[in-house]
Design an enzyme around this catalytic site. Sequence first.
Site, mmCIF file in Angstrom:
data_model
loop_
_atom_site.group_PDB
_atom_site.id
_atom_site.type_symbol
_atom_site.label_atom_id
_atom_site.label_comp_id
_atom_site.label_asym_id
_atom_site.label_seq_id
_atom_site.Cartn_x
_atom_site.Cartn_y
_atom_site.Cartn_z
ATOM 1 N N CYS A 65 0.663 -0.828 0.349
ATOM 2 C CA CYS A 65 0.099 0.384 0.514
ATOM 3 C C CYS A 65 1.019 1.523 -0.196
ATOM 4 O O CYS A 65 1.564 1.864 -0.759
ATOM 5 C CB CYS A 65 -0.543 -0.200 1.245
ATOM 6 S SG CYS A 65 -2.398 1.189 0.813
ATOM 7 N N HIS A 83 -3.024 -5.550 0.066
ATOM 8 C CA HIS A 83 -2.905 -5.852 1.027
ATOM 9 C C HIS A 83 -3.496 -7.613 0.690
ATOM 10 O O HIS A 83 -4.137 -7.927 1.440
ATOM 11 C CB HIS A 83 -4.252 -5.359 2.319
ATOM 12 C CG HIS A 83 -3.608 -4.080 2.754
ATOM 13 N ND1 HIS A 83 -2.788 -4.093 3.892
ATOM 14 C CD2 HIS A 83 -4.225 -2.981 2.045
ATOM 15 C CE1 HIS A 83 -3.145 -2.253 3.605
ATOM 16 N NE2 HIS A 83 -3.322 -1.633 3.187
ATOM 17 N N GLU A 118 -2.193 -9.087 3.082
ATOM 18 C CA GLU A 118 -1.995 -9.931 4.868
ATOM 19 C C GLU A 118 -3.076 -10.028 4.804
ATOM 20 O O GLU A 118 -3.132 -11.279 5.850
ATOM 21 C CB GLU A 118 -1.219 -9.241 6.044
ATOM 22 C CG GLU A 118 -2.127 -7.436 5.829
ATOM 23 C CD GLU A 118 -1.178 -6.841 4.879
ATOM 24 O OE1 GLU A 118 -1.754 -5.342 5.296
ATOM 25 O OE2 GLU A 118 -0.978 -6.849 3.767
#
Length: 536
Positions: A381, A507, A509
């Site tokens: 990001c 993102h 994750e």
Amino acid sequence: MKTKFIFVTGGVVSSIGKGLASASLGALLESRGLRVTMQKLDPYINVDPGTMSPFQHGEVFVTDDGAETDLDLGHYERYTSARLSKRSNFTTGQVYFSVIEKERRGDYLGGTVQVIPHITDEIKHKILENAKGADVAIVEVGGTVGDIESLPFLEAIRQFKADRGAGNVLYIHVTLVPHIKTAGELKTKPTQHSVKELREIGIQPDILICRCEMELPRDMKAKIALFCNVEEKAVITSTDAEHIYAVPLALHKEGLDEQVVEKLNIWTKAPDLSPWHSVVEKLRSPLRGEVRIAIVGKYVNLTESYKSLSEALTHGGIANDCRVVLTYLDSERIESEGIGSSFDDIDAILVPGGFGERGTEGKIKAIEYARTQKIPFFGICLGMQMAVVEYARNVCGLEDACSSEFRPDCANPVISLMEEQRDIDRLGGTMRLGAYPCSLTKGTFAQKAYGSLEISERHRHRYEYNNAFRETLVANGLVVSGLYKEGDLVEIVEVADHPWFLGCQFHPEFKSKPLNPHPLFRAFIAAALDRKDKRR
């Protein structure tokens, strides 16, 4: 099968581990073949945590459908196969907002709108909507029993037993049994008082999960059972685990899932916990040693701000059979003091997301160091955006390159506000949120990691790679390896002449799990291992 409801409350102190206990129970019930859904009820008045400071709330977890939610939903998704959505997390603010809207429409036919039944009915409606299609719905009530903010939620879940039938509702209370070192004793009184307060509301817990520093002796379990009106076998010890992914195994050993299915009268197959045993074994005894990863960010004093990120890196280690050791570095300190010896023992560098200008020049210094010293780099990001700025300044010669987020009047805004964001004047829930498709370029780091040309990832941003500078950046070697074709939005950039250098606007994750590590974290840790091996 009629949906069974499990409500998880917490007592004595906050941050006691209700989220992990709920997620672990979800994993145990899934291992028995049950379809599980998860939900978090948050008592704060904010509509969602999207505009809350990371220092107050920690990470904001984003779902596929674009909900900005509590970080506990990250635990739920990592431990279970449940696909969570906007329905999986709601707050006092959302509940009151819905009720007031209905009142304005005239839905209550001129009646006096009250906490009971209108607010509690809205809470129950939201719980039931999320539970559709599941065998078991696990609902965590945020906050601590005794908080004034939690009372409408507790009243609503109290009513559930009468509404759904006693055999379809189970209450689990997570509580603290502190060890007083000066006395050398475990004390049950806080748990007794917490349960007493819960019973005054009208809720009798069926199972107690007792957080403590050591195993509860049999006589202490018997004492807690007697004073709290539960069966002795329903008093579950929960000590601090060696790894958080060992918690499901520890709770299973204590008999938590057996108690749940017995009390809810659910017939299930025997649990298959072999995948969790494999994960814990790899964490406990990795075959390939350890790698050291530097996370260069601005919220490093509260690592909960990077919860999904740190877990995804651990998953990358599991996939590569190595231990991941994280070093958090303050980007403001690097900005003011320089690199120095910060990365001397580091095998790879990661720059995570964030908002605002503070600390960004320190991130840019770290990125330049990773690029020029050939250290594996991963930017997420804002980390990806700063990688573009660094490349524009130091490779393309655009010395004043920056993001228009920080310098609206800069001559070379290589990162700029998205077109659809220009007329938005409200902060809450207005970013580019949720899952979007991305097309990958064959032969790039990204494509090799995914093993596919089409992917979908979750986003949370307002600013983007400025296509006005794409030709210049690409001509100077910055590879565009991922693209959202519908909006011609650059999603992934890479430096080809580098062991592993990748920045992504999304993102990743948020989609990583211990049983299914995300491809980019798997590849990033593999690159870190490769560098470590070559430095020997």
